[in-house]
Design an enzyme around this catalytic site. Structure first.
Site, PDB file in Angstrom:
ATOM      1  N   TYR A 143       0.825  -1.215   0.000  1.00 36.24           N
ATOM      2  CA  TYR A 143       0.000   0.000   0.000  1.00 36.24           C
ATOM      3  C   TYR A 143       0.860   1.266   0.000  1.00 36.24           C
ATOM      4  O   TYR A 143       0.359   2.358  -0.218  1.00 36.24           O
ATOM      5  CB  TYR A 143      -0.941   0.025   1.212  1.00 36.24           C
ATOM      6  CG  TYR A 143      -1.998  -1.059   1.194  1.00 36.24           C
ATOM      7  CD1 TYR A 143      -2.380  -1.681   0.015  1.00 36.24           C
ATOM      8  CD2 TYR A 143      -2.620  -1.451   2.367  1.00 36.24           C
ATOM      9  CE1 TYR A 143      -3.339  -2.683   0.005  1.00 36.24           C
ATOM     10  CE2 TYR A 143      -3.594  -2.451   2.360  1.00 36.24           C
ATOM     11  CZ  TYR A 143      -3.939  -3.059   1.175  1.00 36.24           C
ATOM     12  OH  TYR A 143      -4.887  -4.043   1.165  1.00 36.24           O
ATOM     13  N   LYS A 199       3.810 -15.215   1.394  1.00 32.44           N
ATOM     14  CA  LYS A 199       3.810 -16.051   0.195  1.00 32.44           C
ATOM     15  C   LYS A 199       5.258 -16.265  -0.234  1.00 32.44           C
ATOM     16  O   LYS A 199       5.686 -15.846  -1.323  1.00 32.44           O
ATOM     17  CB  LYS A 199       3.001 -15.369  -0.918  1.00 32.44           C
ATOM     18  CG  LYS A 199       1.508 -15.343  -0.640  1.00 32.44           C
ATOM     19  CD  LYS A 199       0.817 -16.663  -0.956  1.00 32.44           C
ATOM     20  CE  LYS A 199       0.743 -16.897  -2.437  1.00 32.44           C
ATOM     21  NZ  LYS A 199       0.202 -18.259  -2.734  1.00 32.44           N
ATOM     22  N   ASP A 232      -2.362 -17.987   1.508  1.00 26.89           N
ATOM     23  CA  ASP A 232      -3.577 -18.553   0.895  1.00 26.89           C
ATOM     24  C   ASP A 232      -4.054 -19.768   1.683  1.00 26.89           C
ATOM     25  O   ASP A 232      -5.245 -19.938   1.945  1.00 26.89           O
ATOM     26  CB  ASP A 232      -3.351 -18.902  -0.582  1.00 26.89           C
ATOM     27  CG  ASP A 232      -2.101 -19.737  -0.823  1.00 26.89           C
ATOM     28  OD1 ASP A 232      -1.211 -19.755   0.045  1.00 26.89           O
ATOM     29  OD2 ASP A 232      -2.011 -20.382  -1.886  1.00 26.89           O
ATOM     30  N   ASP A 256      -4.950  -7.172   5.919  1.00 23.21           N
ATOM     31  CA  ASP A 256      -6.193  -6.468   5.604  1.00 23.21           C
ATOM     32  C   ASP A 256      -7.296  -7.486   5.317  1.00 23.21           C
ATOM     33  O   ASP A 256      -8.405  -7.432   5.858  1.00 23.21           O
ATOM     34  CB  ASP A 256      -5.925  -5.593   4.358  1.00 23.21           C
ATOM     35  CG  ASP A 256      -7.009  -4.558   4.139  1.00 23.21           C
ATOM     36  OD1 ASP A 256      -7.952  -4.501   4.946  1.00 23.21           O
ATOM     37  OD2 ASP A 256      -6.907  -3.801   3.157  1.00 23.21           O
ATOM     38  N   ASP A 260     -10.332  -9.123   8.136  1.00 23.52           N
ATOM     39  CA  ASP A 260     -11.761  -8.944   7.853  1.00 23.52           C
ATOM     40  C   ASP A 260     -12.486 -10.288   7.820  1.00 23.52           C
ATOM     41  O   ASP A 260     -13.599 -10.420   8.323  1.00 23.52           O
ATOM     42  CB  ASP A 260     -11.969  -8.216   6.522  1.00 23.52           C
ATOM     43  CG  ASP A 260     -12.018  -6.709   6.715  1.00 23.52           C
ATOM     44  OD1 ASP A 260     -11.644  -6.239   7.806  1.00 23.52           O
ATOM     45  OD2 ASP A 260     -12.442  -5.995   5.787  1.00 23.52           O
TER      46      ASP A 260
END
Ligand code: NAD
Length: 374
Positions: A143, A199, A232, A256, A260
């Site tokens: 970001y 990852k 993942d 993020d 959630d």
């Protein structure tokens, strides 16, 4: 008699002041019954600050936030401020606090109280009793990384549309080490287990993440159990068997998304606390801001319908992570659990079976009553 804890309360807008009034009752209870002393000051943030100062956070308030042991924030925003210039929108007040306090670690617990297990989108037997903590790096990563932007891709005749969008995932070893340290410190106050997610199979920044987290573990926190997981797979495990985790530490982007997803395991928005922590101050406490995950809920503001539990649980996090009052935090969480088990519900927690909801203030009173009975 303990030391005095300094706390800056910023109730904000909408339901913020209503839910914060219930936290005030809880603070008074701990002062009266546990000999704790809180040096509480209160100030404006968001739309309320804009109304008075023409900006969503006054400089004096920012300075005060830098001095206290912890900031407790209600919520900001509302329709009255929707058309303001971006630079003075209520949310800018919040962002300024996070940025200037350099709050790089965002803590989102996902805790499922037994009494509310049927509110989850997952089956009761998978979520009942869930108590995990997702730690998201908040100030770096994709970001913020450079280069970024959208530009033309003129030299590539095969690119239909002719443009390219770029963001850069970038982490320094220092940034990874400091969030890893936060994770291990937090784990020591909980179940002593950390699962780091990245990852590393497809991203160099993921390889560095894994190596640095392992380095911090081996050199500084060998007593904490550390595992690594691809993000993942982590997402899959969160919905398959979320109780396998204690603390999950991950980067800004994966955090993020994963936080959630984890939040929804537990049901209502009115139940979710959060904390953002920064570097340790001279007194050994981290810079810290605690706030419910929900917003200012203008649709129910001023009606006594708001659920104060997210804000009360945010204060419980302050007790645990800023003031080292783990027992008090446990007691407060247990009081919330007891009240829910007794069937006390604000309107947002009413199931299909119906019943009469309690008001914001009544929920606060019930929690105080349950605290007293402990
Ligand atoms: P919201 O979280 O305010 O409300 C979403 C829904 O959940 C609403 O129906 C609301 O009534 C309900 N809800 C939220 N908290 C509740 C509680 N404690 N008890 C019972 N019900 C609750 O999100 P929104 O409606 O998208 O945004 C409203 C305003 O809040 C906007 O101005 C937005 O920018 C702002 N906002 C602020 C924050 C923050 O301060 N951290 C976070 C999100 C949104």
């Amino acid at each position: 008699m303990s030391d005095s804890y300094s706390l800056l309360i910023l109730p904000g807008d909408g339901i913020g002041p209503e839910v914060m009034a219930e936290v005030r009752k809880v603070i008074a209870w701990f002062e009266d019954h546990r000999g704790m002393r809180f040096d509480v000051s209160e100030d404006l943030v968001g739309g309320a600050a804009y109304d008075k100062h023409g900006k969503p956070l006054a400089d004096e308030t920012m300075a005060k936030a830098q001095e206290v042991d912890a900031v407790l924030l209600g919520a900001v925003g509302g329709p009255a401020y929707d058309d303001l210039d971006f630079s003075v929108k209520p949310e800018r007040g919040l962002l300024r606090l996070r940025k200037e306090m350099d709050l790089f670690a965002n803590l989102r617990p996902a805790q499922c109280f037994d009494a509310l297990a049927d509110f989850s989108s997952l089956k009761r037997e998978i979520v009942a009793g869930l108590d995990i903590l997702i730690l998201r790096e908040l100030t770096s990563g994709v970001y913020f990384g450079e280069p970024r932007g959208i530009h033309s891709d003129d030299n590539n005749p095969d690119n239909e549309g002719g443009r390219v969008g770029v963001n850069t995932q970038r982490y320094t070893s220092g940034e990874i080490r400091r969030i890893a340290r936060s994770a291990f410190e937090l784990a020591r106050k909980r179940g002593n287990r950390v699962c780091s997610m990245e990852k590393a199979n497809v991203m160099e920044s993921g390889i560095l993440w894994r190596e640095e987290v392992q380095w911090v573990h081996d050199n500084e926190y060998p007593d904490v159990e550390l595992t690594h997981m691809y993000a993942d797979n982590g997402a899959m495990q969160l919905v398959r068997n979320p109780r396998q985790f204690d603390v999950i530490v991950t980067d800004n982007l994966f955090g993020d998304i994963l936080s959630d997803a984890a939040a929804m395991l537990t049901g209502s928005l009115g139940m979710l606390p959060s904390a953002s922590l920064g570097a340790k101050m001279e007194n050994g406490r981290p810079k810290a801001m605690y706030e419910p995950v929900h917003g200012s809920a203008p649709d129910i503001a001023g009606q006594g319908k708001a659920n104060p539990i997210a804000c009360i649980l945010s204060f419980a996090m302050a007790l645990r992570y800023s003031f080292d009052e783990g027992q008090a935090a446990d007691d407060l969480e247990a009081a919330v659990e007891k009240v829910l088990a007794d069937g006390v519900r604000t309107a947002d927690l009413m199931g299909p079976e119906g019943g009469t909801p309690v008001t914001t203030a009544q929920m606060g009173d019930k929690i105080i009553e349950a605290l007293g009975a402990r």
